[in-house]
Design an enzyme around this catalytic site. Sequence first.
Site, PDB file in Angstrom:
ATOM      1  N   THR A 104       0.816  -1.207   0.000  1.00 41.44           N
ATOM      2  CA  THR A 104       0.000   0.000   0.000  1.00 41.44           C
ATOM      3  C   THR A 104       0.854   1.263   0.000  1.00 41.44           C
ATOM      4  OG1 THR A 104      -0.128   0.105   2.416  1.00 41.44           O
ATOM      5  CG2 THR A 104      -1.814  -1.196   1.293  1.00 41.44           C
ATOM      6  N   ASP A 105       0.189   2.371  -0.319  1.00 42.64           N
ATOM      7  CA  ASP A 105       0.853   3.668  -0.251  1.00 42.64           C
ATOM      8  C   ASP A 105       0.615   4.284   1.129  1.00 42.64           C
ATOM      9  OD1 ASP A 105      -1.763   4.674  -0.284  1.00 42.64           O
ATOM     10  OD2 ASP A 105      -1.673   5.239  -2.401  1.00 42.64           O
ATOM     11  N   GLN A 106       0.980   5.552   1.313  1.00 51.14           N
ATOM     12  CA  GLN A 106       0.834   6.186   2.622  1.00 51.14           C
ATOM     13  C   GLN A 106      -0.618   6.337   3.054  1.00 51.14           C
ATOM     14  OE1 GLN A 106       3.098   9.834   2.216  1.00 51.14           O
ATOM     15  NE2 GLN A 106       4.797   8.916   3.339  1.00 51.14           N
TER      16      GLN A 106
ATOM     17  N   VAL B 129      -3.822   2.523   0.670  1.00 50.14           N
ATOM     18  CA  VAL B 129      -4.480   2.027  -0.544  1.00 50.14           C
ATOM     19  C   VAL B 129      -3.469   1.199  -1.337  1.00 50.14           C
ATOM     20  CG1 VAL B 129      -5.505   2.765  -2.747  1.00 50.14           C
ATOM     21  CG2 VAL B 129      -6.068   3.983  -0.634  1.00 50.14           C
TER      22      VAL B 129
END
Length: 134
Positions: free
Chosen positions: A15-17, A20
């Site tokens: 995931t990203d920050q 997601v």
Amino acid sequence: MNFNTFSFRVRYGETDQMGVVYHGNYATYLEVGRVEWLRDLGVSYKQMEENGVMLPVIDLQLKYKKSAKYDDLITIKTILKKKPGVRIEFDYEIYNEKNELLVEASTTLVFMDKEKMRPVKCPDYILEKLDFRG
């Protein structure tokens, strides 16, 4: 068996920050779906490669509908589109645990002789396990 489903949890590193799933990870998820589809068919991808056949992807299409998030339990439905020849084509649907459609995708792969690096027809040991009676 022309389709299967496989479920797993989204890991933090995918995931990203914002928590997601990074869009590039979906190609890996599709690979997981294909490998598990073969495994359910009774074919090991590892043994197929040891027998001199590879399956490179030559086309990949993704349609993002909704985001998967960290720790979501996602399910990949892998569907064989038609009887394979030199090419094998799959459609995919990825759902979250609420059964919401997240991604629709398709891939085309080519059976390839590992030594000669030339296309070959689908191995008979795969064709024999498929049901295409309509």
